[in-house]
Each structure stands twice: as structure tokens, then as C-alpha cells.
Design an enzyme around this catalytic site. Structure first.
Site, PDB file in Angstrom:
ATOM      1  N   GLY A   1       0.850  -1.181   0.000  1.00 41.95           N
ATOM      2  CA  GLY A   1       0.000   0.000   0.000  1.00 41.95           C
ATOM      3  C   GLY A   1       0.882   1.225   0.000  1.00 41.95           C
ATOM      4  O   GLY A   1       1.955   1.228  -0.607  1.00 41.95           O
ATOM      5  N   GLU A   2       0.483   2.251   0.709  1.00 42.71           N
ATOM      6  CA  GLU A   2       1.270   3.475   0.802  1.00 42.71           C
ATOM      7  C   GLU A   2       1.863   3.526   2.208  1.00 42.71           C
ATOM      8  O   GLU A   2       1.145   3.699   3.187  1.00 42.71           O
ATOM      9  CB  GLU A   2       0.371   4.680   0.523  1.00 42.71           C
ATOM     10  CG  GLU A   2       1.110   5.861  -0.086  1.00 42.71           C
ATOM     11  CD  GLU A   2       2.145   6.446   0.866  1.00 42.71           C
ATOM     12  OE1 GLU A   2       3.336   6.521   0.471  1.00 42.71           O
ATOM     13  OE2 GLU A   2       1.786   6.811   1.991  1.00 42.71           O
ATOM     14  N   SER A   3       3.174   3.369   2.300  1.00 42.42           N
ATOM     15  CA  SER A   3       3.809   3.172   3.604  1.00 42.42           C
ATOM     16  C   SER A   3       3.607   4.361   4.541  1.00 42.42           C
ATOM     17  O   SER A   3       3.392   4.175   5.741  1.00 42.42           O
ATOM     18  CB  SER A   3       5.297   2.875   3.437  1.00 42.42           C
ATOM     19  OG  SER A   3       5.940   3.888   2.682  1.00 42.42           O
TER      20      SER A   3
ATOM     21  N   CYS B   1       5.978  -5.521   0.129  1.00 39.80           N
ATOM     22  CA  CYS B   1       6.088  -4.194  -0.500  1.00 39.80           C
ATOM     23  C   CYS B   1       6.161  -3.090   0.557  1.00 39.80           C
ATOM     24  O   CYS B   1       7.189  -2.946   1.213  1.00 39.80           O
ATOM     25  CB  CYS B   1       4.943  -3.986  -1.478  1.00 39.80           C
ATOM     26  SG  CYS B   1       5.258  -2.654  -2.670  1.00 39.80           S
TER      27      CYS B   1
ATOM     28  N   ARG C   1      13.411   2.676  -0.581  1.00 38.82           N
ATOM     29  CA  ARG C   1      12.045   2.548  -1.092  1.00 38.82           C
ATOM     30  C   ARG C   1      11.919   2.902  -2.564  1.00 38.82           C
ATOM     31  O   ARG C   1      10.872   2.666  -3.172  1.00 38.82           O
ATOM     32  CB  ARG C   1      11.087   3.402  -0.254  1.00 38.82           C
ATOM     33  CG  ARG C   1      11.317   4.888  -0.341  1.00 38.82           C
ATOM     34  CD  ARG C   1      10.462   5.644   0.641  1.00 38.82           C
ATOM     35  NE  ARG C   1       9.050   5.387   0.478  1.00 38.82           N
ATOM     36  CZ  ARG C   1       8.102   5.852   1.275  1.00 38.82           C
ATOM     37  NH1 ARG C   1       8.435   6.591   2.323  1.00 38.82           N
ATOM     38  NH2 ARG C   1       6.846   5.592   1.065  1.00 38.82           N
TER      39      ARG C   1
ATOM     40  N   ILE D   1       5.488  -3.790  -7.668  1.00 35.56           N
ATOM     41  CA  ILE D   1       4.717  -2.572  -7.897  1.00 35.56           C
ATOM     42  C   ILE D   1       5.358  -1.452  -7.086  1.00 35.56           C
ATOM     43  O   ILE D   1       5.222  -1.400  -5.868  1.00 35.56           O
ATOM     44  CB  ILE D   1       3.239  -2.749  -7.506  1.00 35.56           C
ATOM     45  CG1 ILE D   1       2.616  -3.923  -8.281  1.00 35.56           C
ATOM     46  CG2 ILE D   1       2.452  -1.454  -7.765  1.00 35.56           C
ATOM     47  CD1 ILE D   1       1.199  -4.260  -7.846  1.00 35.56           C
ATOM     48  N   ARG D   2       6.119  -0.576  -7.770  1.00 41.17           N
ATOM     49  CA  ARG D   2       6.836   0.515  -7.090  1.00 41.17           C
ATOM     50  C   ARG D   2       7.540  -0.031  -5.846  1.00 41.17           C
ATOM     51  O   ARG D   2       7.366   0.448  -4.731  1.00 41.17           O
ATOM     52  CB  ARG D   2       5.868   1.644  -6.739  1.00 41.17           C
ATOM     53  CG  ARG D   2       5.357   2.369  -7.954  1.00 41.17           C
ATOM     54  CD  ARG D   2       4.091   3.173  -7.679  1.00 41.17           C
ATOM     55  NE  ARG D   2       4.277   4.111  -6.585  1.00 41.17           N
ATOM     56  CZ  ARG D   2       3.291   4.811  -6.047  1.00 41.17           C
ATOM     57  NH1 ARG D   2       2.052   4.658  -6.481  1.00 41.17           N
ATOM     58  NH2 ARG D   2       3.531   5.658  -5.066  1.00 41.17           N
TER      59      ARG D   2
ATOM     60  N   HIS E   1       4.811  -8.950  -4.422  1.00 46.05           N
ATOM     61  CA  HIS E   1       3.460  -9.244  -3.943  1.00 46.05           C
ATOM     62  C   HIS E   1       3.117 -10.725  -4.125  1.00 46.05           C
ATOM     63  O   HIS E   1       2.454 -11.106  -5.094  1.00 46.05           O
ATOM     64  CB  HIS E   1       2.432  -8.386  -4.701  1.00 46.05           C
ATOM     65  CG  HIS E   1       2.470  -6.942  -4.347  1.00 46.05           C
ATOM     66  ND1 HIS E   1       1.659  -6.392  -3.381  1.00 46.05           N
ATOM     67  CD2 HIS E   1       3.239  -5.935  -4.822  1.00 46.05           C
ATOM     68  CE1 HIS E   1       1.914  -5.098  -3.278  1.00 46.05           C
ATOM     69  NE2 HIS E   1       2.874  -4.796  -4.132  1.00 46.05           N
TER      70      HIS E   1
ATOM     71  N   GLU F   1       0.951 -12.383  -2.678  1.00 51.71           N
ATOM     72  CA  GLU F   1      -0.497 -12.589  -2.532  1.00 51.71           C
ATOM     73  C   GLU F   1      -1.233 -12.465  -3.863  1.00 51.71           C
ATOM     74  O   GLU F   1      -2.428 -12.751  -3.948  1.00 51.71           O
ATOM     75  CB  GLU F   1      -1.073 -11.592  -1.514  1.00 51.71           C
ATOM     76  CG  GLU F   1      -1.195 -10.161  -1.975  1.00 51.71           C
ATOM     77  CD  GLU F   1       0.101  -9.372  -1.915  1.00 51.71           C
ATOM     78  OE1 GLU F   1       0.047  -8.154  -2.162  1.00 51.71           O
ATOM     79  OE2 GLU F   1       1.165  -9.959  -1.613  1.00 51.71           O
TER      80      GLU F   1
END
Length: 203
Positions: free
Chosen positions: A60-62, A89, A117, A145-146, A181, A183
């Protein structure tokens, strides 16, 4: 069945932001495949953590996830959690000892890593690739993903996956942390490996 008992079978997924539902579904499927008497629950408050065997920290967005962890007074509880942590991630950033150049939040320091990051840069913000992971016999198709990477791993941290010489998977005690990821995509071998590592004794 490997060391699991009806009274202690519960896995939590930190459900503050990010790909929470994907983590819940992946662990539910892995648990069915291993025929374990385990439930999976979303975690939003410190009281949700006390009786867990494991906690997943999703991508997500850390910055947002850390802000919500602190807002919900969960920092101390997660830092002192004695079960296994499965982080992906943004979870790699959150669980680190240090994040290079980060001034907006203090990570949890659960694993002895220094994380970059933005290691792949804009040219490879999202990509896929087959990588070798220690503990599984054939390559794992990883979705990045990023993604962050581990820049430095402490002496108690086992490096279990790399791509382009960058560290993208580590193991520290019962914890497993990935920059990609697992998952996503239906290959749950890393979830199986994590579950096996929670209770090594055979009953």
C-alpha cells in the site's frame, strides 16, 4: 498436521490501507490447502493482535499505513508482537530498522534492515519476473509494484531472494518480508513456507 492446535489458530491482516482483501484471500486459500484449523481476521486495533499466531502487513502506501498505525495506537503492540510477520512491499518499508532518506515517519524496526524505497526508479515502477527464492524448488513469478529493496541486512537476517543483485526477500526468525506481492497470482508457496515456519514441531 504441523504443530497447530484449535486454541491458537488465528492469523491477522493489518487492515488500515492497501491490498488487504488479497492478503486475506491468499492466506485463507493457503490454510485450506494445508487443512489447518485457522481463521483469518482483519486487524484495525491493538486488541485485535493479542491472540494472533501471525500478522500480515500488506502493500500500500507506507506513509499512510504508518500514520494510521500511530493514530490507532498500534506501534508498541506490533513492535512487541511475538508471532510471525509476513510483510510485502510497503510492509518491507514499515518493518525496517531504517528507511533511506525518510523523514516523514519512523519505521517499526521489527527486522534489522535498511530499506531503499525507490531502488528501481521510475523506469521500473511496476514489472514482473521469475526469481529464485530459497526454500522453494522452482522459480517464483514475482509482481513488483513501485517496490522497495533491502539495501543492508543485519547479521541475523537471512537473504532468500534477489533480482538484479538487489535484495527482495528476507527471513528473520519467524518473519518473512518481500518487496514483491506473493499474494497476487495464485502461487501460494511462500505462504506455505511462512506457515510451516510458525510452528516447526511436528505433532
Amino acid at each position: 498436521m504441523r504443530g497447530w492446535h484449535l486454541v491458537d489458530g488465528k492469523i491477522g491482516v493489518l487492515a488500515l490501507q492497501g491490498d488487504v482483501s488479497e492478503h486475506i484471500q491468499a492466506f485463507e486459500q493457503a490454510i485450506r490447502e494445508k487443512n489447518l484449523p485457522v481463521s483469518v481476521i482483519p486487524v484495525r486495533h491493538p486488541d485485535d493482535i493479542s491472540d494472533l499466531r501471525a500478522l500480515a502487513i500488506p502493500g500500500g502506501e507506507s506513509t499512510t499505513i504508518m500514520r494510521l498505525i500511530d493514530k490507532n495506537d498500534m506501534r508498541h503492540t506490533i513492535q512487541h508482537f511475538t508471532g510471525g510477520i509476513f510483510a510485502t512491499c510497503a510492509g518491507m518499508v514499515i518493518t525496517a530498522r531504517e528507511v533511506i532518506g525518510e523523514t516523514r515517519f519512523l519505521p517499526l524496526g521489527i527486522v534489522d534492515t535498511v530499506v531503499d524505497r525507490n531502488a528501481f526508479g521510475r523506469q521500473r515502477e511496476s514489472f514482473e519476473g521469475d526469481i529464485s527464492v530459497h526454500g522453494i524448488s522452482t522459480p517464483f513469478h514475482a509482481v513488483f509494484i513501485r517496490a522497495p529493496v533491502v539495501d543492508t541486512a543485519g547479521p541475523g537476517v537471512e537473504i532468500i531472494a534477489r533480482i538484479d543483485q538487489k535484495i527482495v526477500g528476507i527471513k528473520s526468525g519467524k518473519h518473512m518480508v518481500f518487496s514483491f506481492h506473493p499474494e497476487i497470482g495464485g502461487d501460494l508457496r511462500l505462504h506455505h513456507l511462512f506457515l510451516d515456519g510458525l510452528s516447526p514441531s511436528v505433532s
